[in-house]
Design an enzyme around this catalytic site. Structure first.
Site, PDB file in Angstrom:
ATOM      1  N   CYS A 192      -8.383   2.348  -2.933  1.00 13.90           N
ATOM      2  CA  CYS A 192      -9.500   3.175  -2.484  1.00 13.90           C
ATOM      3  C   CYS A 192     -10.876   2.651  -2.891  1.00 13.90           C
ATOM      4  O   CYS A 192     -11.777   2.622  -2.055  1.00 13.90           O
ATOM      5  CB  CYS A 192      -9.303   4.636  -2.866  1.00 13.90           C
ATOM      6  SG  CYS A 192      -8.202   4.937  -4.235  1.00 13.90           S
TER       7      CYS A 192
ATOM      8  N   ARG B 258       0.588  -2.689 -11.098  1.00 15.55           N
ATOM      9  CA  ARG B 258       0.430  -1.801 -12.249  1.00 15.55           C
ATOM     10  C   ARG B 258       1.341  -2.270 -13.368  1.00 15.55           C
ATOM     11  O   ARG B 258       2.507  -2.531 -13.143  1.00 15.55           O
ATOM     12  CB  ARG B 258       0.770  -0.351 -11.858  1.00 15.55           C
ATOM     13  CG  ARG B 258      -0.219   0.182 -10.834  1.00 15.55           C
ATOM     14  CD  ARG B 258       0.118   1.566 -10.353  1.00 15.55           C
ATOM     15  NE  ARG B 258      -0.734   1.887  -9.206  1.00 15.55           N
ATOM     16  CZ  ARG B 258      -0.623   2.975  -8.472  1.00 15.55           C
ATOM     17  NH1 ARG B 258       0.297   3.871  -8.774  1.00 15.55           N
ATOM     18  NH2 ARG B 258      -1.422   3.184  -7.453  1.00 15.55           N
TER      19      ARG B 258
ATOM     20  N   GLN C 166       1.883  -0.744  -0.411  1.00 14.91           N
ATOM     21  CA  GLN C 166       1.628   0.585   0.141  1.00 14.91           C
ATOM     22  C   GLN C 166       1.137   0.472   1.572  1.00 14.91           C
ATOM     23  O   GLN C 166       0.399  -0.451   1.906  1.00 14.91           O
ATOM     24  CB  GLN C 166       0.526   1.289  -0.657  1.00 14.91           C
ATOM     25  CG  GLN C 166       0.808   1.410  -2.129  1.00 14.91           C
ATOM     26  CD  GLN C 166      -0.367   2.009  -2.870  1.00 14.91           C
ATOM     27  OE1 GLN C 166      -1.513   1.717  -2.572  1.00 14.91           O
ATOM     28  NE2 GLN C 166      -0.063   2.858  -3.843  1.00 14.91           N
TER      29      GLN C 166
ATOM     30  N   ASP D 181      -1.305   2.072   2.957  1.00 14.73           N
ATOM     31  CA  ASP D 181      -2.364   2.935   2.437  1.00 14.73           C
ATOM     32  C   ASP D 181      -3.407   3.205   3.512  1.00 14.73           C
ATOM     33  O   ASP D 181      -3.622   2.380   4.390  1.00 14.73           O
ATOM     34  CB  ASP D 181      -3.024   2.230   1.253  1.00 14.73           C
ATOM     35  CG  ASP D 181      -3.665   3.214   0.297  1.00 14.73           C
ATOM     36  OD1 ASP D 181      -3.558   4.431   0.539  1.00 14.73           O
ATOM     37  OD2 ASP D 181      -4.270   2.762  -0.687  1.00 14.73           O
TER      38      ASP D 181
ATOM     39  N   HIS E 273      -7.358   5.474   4.232  1.00 15.22           N
ATOM     40  CA  HIS E 273      -8.420   6.363   3.769  1.00 15.22           C
ATOM     41  C   HIS E 273      -9.256   6.821   4.946  1.00 15.22           C
ATOM     42  O   HIS E 273      -9.705   6.002   5.730  1.00 15.22           O
ATOM     43  CB  HIS E 273      -9.292   5.651   2.725  1.00 15.22           C
ATOM     44  CG  HIS E 273      -8.510   5.260   1.510  1.00 15.22           C
ATOM     45  ND1 HIS E 273      -8.050   3.978   1.315  1.00 15.22           N
ATOM     46  CD2 HIS E 273      -8.054   6.002   0.479  1.00 15.22           C
ATOM     47  CE1 HIS E 273      -7.358   3.946   0.180  1.00 15.22           C
ATOM     48  NE2 HIS E 273      -7.330   5.157  -0.346  1.00 15.22           N
TER      49      HIS E 273
ATOM     50  N   LYS F 244      -3.265  18.250  -2.639  1.00 12.52           N
ATOM     51  CA  LYS F 244      -2.525  17.273  -1.842  1.00 12.52           C
ATOM     52  C   LYS F 244      -1.269  17.884  -1.239  1.00 12.52           C
ATOM     53  O   LYS F 244      -0.835  18.962  -1.633  1.00 12.52           O
ATOM     54  CB  LYS F 244      -2.184  16.053  -2.688  1.00 12.52           C
ATOM     55  CG  LYS F 244      -1.495  16.388  -3.999  1.00 12.52           C
ATOM     56  CD  LYS F 244      -1.238  15.118  -4.820  1.00 12.52           C
ATOM     57  CE  LYS F 244      -0.433  15.458  -6.065  1.00 12.52           C
ATOM     58  NZ  LYS F 244       0.108  14.295  -6.757  1.00 12.52           N
TER      59      LYS F 244
ATOM     60  N   HIS G 281      -6.772  10.405   1.263  1.00 10.26           N
ATOM     61  CA  HIS G 281      -5.846   9.289   1.030  1.00 10.26           C
ATOM     62  C   HIS G 281      -4.530   9.650   1.686  1.00 10.26           C
ATOM     63  O   HIS G 281      -4.085  10.791   1.585  1.00 10.26           O
ATOM     64  CB  HIS G 281      -5.532   9.089  -0.450  1.00 10.26           C
ATOM     65  CG  HIS G 281      -6.719   9.031  -1.359  1.00 10.26           C
ATOM     66  ND1 HIS G 281      -7.127   7.869  -1.942  1.00 10.26           N
ATOM     67  CD2 HIS G 281      -7.579   9.986  -1.785  1.00 10.26           C
ATOM     68  CE1 HIS G 281      -8.175   8.106  -2.716  1.00 10.26           C
ATOM     69  NE2 HIS G 281      -8.475   9.386  -2.638  1.00 10.26           N
TER      70      HIS G 281
END
Length: 613
Positions: A298, A327, A345, A347, A349, A430, A476
């Site tokens: 993000c 990570r 991911q 992902d 946004h 969420k 997200h």
RNA sequence: GCCACCUUAGCUCAGUUGGUAGAGCACCUCAUUCGUAACGAGGAGGUCGCCGGUUCGAUCCCGGCAGGUGGCUCCA
């Protein structure tokens, strides 16, 4: 037997386990012993002594003695001070600690389960007056109950494993030994359960990943860093391509970012303080800047948004990307593909105005539903909302609007859902989606998260129709979530029998003879199949037909064709269909060559709807 | 990161109460040209996870490390 009785039975077995352990090791110190899914556990401190699975027969035998003795469970009450004296005399420091907490605060500070375990009588704020005990034979334990009437009526049980567990679940506390058992009404139910465990083991994605050659790990590369083989990569690519198709159809634009960044970025986003320890740091040999491998996307995407002035007419702006984050997960937490250190991911946004939230989140919900329905996995949605605590950031009114919006969308989209207060992220509410797999387990997969904080941190803005600067809301969303984790779920869901469009190998041609006629026919067949977009392989090994059929079965190939002189002459083919596909309607009959290939190609295209098989 | 257990051929696993190892499958060669879940014969393949200690001698005993498994804790 109803749930209450089953609960009492399992709870009683927790006591009997502790009692048996006390018979065998007199100085055992006991923590808590609650009921869990399918059974129970008891936390025990034996000092230097370590229980191993080899001790289970011994412990189980002792438990059976207690069962056979058929002691009655008798409840008694003590005042809190009497109870503390009891704990002291019995040399049970953990019980002593719990009772002291009870006396002081009226509840234990730790998990709710403590309170449930301890026989707390008053639920008010005032200190506890009295606590409840249960005694069976020579064993007495602090406990609210309920229990079976006697030790003889507790069904059948089996000790399953022993594991380390922190006292009261805090990692700086002493580590105890947690003895797990399962328990059921009768032997048949226990056998069924153990059988299910076996089944789950058979479809373990780590086992199938090895057998079907999907991914490997290398100690040289490092733990938690999966390497995908050609076969595994096809599966990854097919699934992500599907998710990406949905993104494009929903108006998302693909972006692309580097995998490292100056750590400064996370100091601005606030992630540095919260998750700094999980960053992989990278050093430049040239500049003094400190870099990190990106642990999320993000902040990068925000920089693309922030690079130009935005108008209210531009919004919503929707970015998506399939990319990997890194990570530094603690080594003990890694396992197979479920928990890795390189996390891919799908992902995305969305930067939206407040009045666009409903439409935008609605579209995402529907994309999530499309994908999981195509994959044959029923969904349940957890609406994760804030609670009354102070830890949440952002405009409270915006929170209320957003939560109401989410609630409405769940109803509108006929989502099977439940609300969970206190599960929200600190930056916004969420929707977390859980998928149900073929053997009844739920896995958290997709997620849609509203974010009121990052736009503020990064000064994201747009100009409204009055020329005023406004802050957009970020959404997200990952549909597959972590692709590695999703693969682990999907491999186990399908047990490696992937649908046609996902299968790394869709058609295998078994060549029976190597006469020029047969070889020629097979070659033409293969190139025709490739032209239709089929992933086809030839098995021309010098092996018996039976052996090659067996191999194709073991690799779970959807369609297999045996080609010998008969087929060359007849020019008609009868495919061998993997059993699960045959059930769905891929019948075994004869086809002309072109007709067969076309029908297989159609099956690939029909990925999103089973009915067209 | 913490606790427990595990690591022997590419895979699945035997084995050695301390005297440097074996099977099945896979692989290679030969033979076979086969008809819908394993044809046969032969061969090759191992620093017994890595490093150190004890010992005349360690794959085996002890310690450390790495990797794995089950939990705990954590999960943007």
């Amino acid at each position: 037997m109803d749930d209450k009785q089953l609960y009492a039975m399992r709870h009683s077995l927790a006591h009997i386990t502790a009692q048996a352990v006390q018979h065998l090791w007199q100085d055992a110190k006991f923590g808590v012993g609650p009921v869990v899914e399918n059974g129970f556990y008891y936390d025990i401190d034996l000092g230097e002594t370590k229980i191993s699975e080899d001790d289970f027969p011994k412990i189980e035998a002792e438990m059976l003695k207690i069962v056979d003795a058929n002691y009655a469970f008798e409840q008694s009450k003590k005042s809190i001070d009497e109870a503390i004296t009891w704990a002291k005399e019995a040399e049970q420091p953990y019980k002593h600690e719990l009772l002291n907490d009870l006396k002081r605060a009226g509840t234990t500070v730790a998990k709710d389960l403590d309170a449930a375990e301890l026989g707390v009588e008053s639920t008010g704020d005032s200190a506890v007056e009295s606590v409840s005990f249960y005694t069976d034979g020579d064993f007495t334990d602090l406990c609210r109950g309920p229990h079976a009437t006697t030790t003889g009526s507790v069904g059948v049980f089996k000790l399953m494993r022993v594991a380390g567990a922190y006292w009261r679940g805090k990692s700086d506390n002493a580590q105890m030994q947690r003895l797990y058992g399962v328990a059921f009404q009768d032997q048949t139910e226990l056998d069924t359960y153990l059988h299910q465990l076996e089944e789950a083991k058979k479809r373990d994605h780590r086992k199938l990943g090895q057998e079907l050659d999907l991914f490997v790990f290398s100690p040289l590369v490092g733990s938690g860093l999966p390497l995908f083989t050609p076969r595994g990569t096809i599966i990854r690519d097919e699934l992500t391509a599907f998710a990406e198709t949905l993104r494009v159809a929903s108006g998302f634009q693909r972006v692309s970012i580097p995998h490292i960044t100056k750590t400064e970025l996370y100091k601005v986003s606030g992630h540095w303080d919260k998750f700094g320890e999980e960053l992989f740091l990278v050093k430049s040999q040239e500049t003094s800047d400190e870099f990190a491998l990106k642990p999320m996307n993000c902040p990068h995407h925000n920089q693309i948004y922030a690079a130009r002035p935005r108008s209210y007419r531009d919004l919503p702006i929707r970015y998506f990307e399939t990319t990997t984050v890194y990570r530094d997960e603690k080594t003990g937490e890694l396992g197979g593909l479920s928990r890795v250190r390189s996390i891919s991911q799908d992902d995305s946004h969305v930067y939206a105005r407040r009045d666009q939230l409903q439409t935008e989140v609605g579209r995402l919900v529907s994309d999530v539903q499309t994908l999981y329905s195509a994959l044959d996995m029923p969904l349940r949605a957890r609406l994760s909302f804030r609670d009354a605590s102070e830890k949440y950031l952002g405009d409270p009114e915006l929170w209320n609007v957003a939560q109401a919006t989410i609630r409405d969308l769940a109803t509108e989209n006929k989502l099977k859902s439940f609300e969970a207060e206190g599960e929200a992220a600190f930056y916004g509410p969420k929707i977390d989606f859980m998928a149900l797999d073929a053997i009844g387990r739920e896995h958290q997969v997709a997620t849609i998260q509203l974010d009121f904080v990052q736009p503020q941190r990064f000064d994201l803005e747009y100009t409204d129709e009055h020329g005023e600067k406004q802050q957009p809301v970020m959404i997200h969303c990952a549909i597959l979530g972590s692709i590695e984790r999703f693969l682990s779920v999907y491999i186990e869901h399908t047990a490696g029998r992937f649908p046609m469009w996902v299968s790394p190998e869709q058609l295998r041609v078994i060549q029976v003879k190597d006469s020029p006629e047969v070889v020629n026919f097979v070659q033409q067949l293969v190139s025709a199949a490739r032209e239709k977009g089929l992933r086809v392989t030839v098995d021309d090994d010098n092996q018996s037909v039976g052996k090659k059929i067996r191999d194709a079965e073991m690799w779970k190939v959807p369609y297999t064709l045996v080609i010998g002189e008969k087929e060359v002459q007849a020019e008609r083919l009868k495919p061998r269909v993997r059993s699960d596909l045959a059930v769905l309607g891929g019948e075994e009959r004869e086809y002309e060559v072109d007709q067969l290939l076309q029908s297989l190609a159609n099956e690939i295209k029909a990925r999103a709807s089973k009915s067209s098989l």
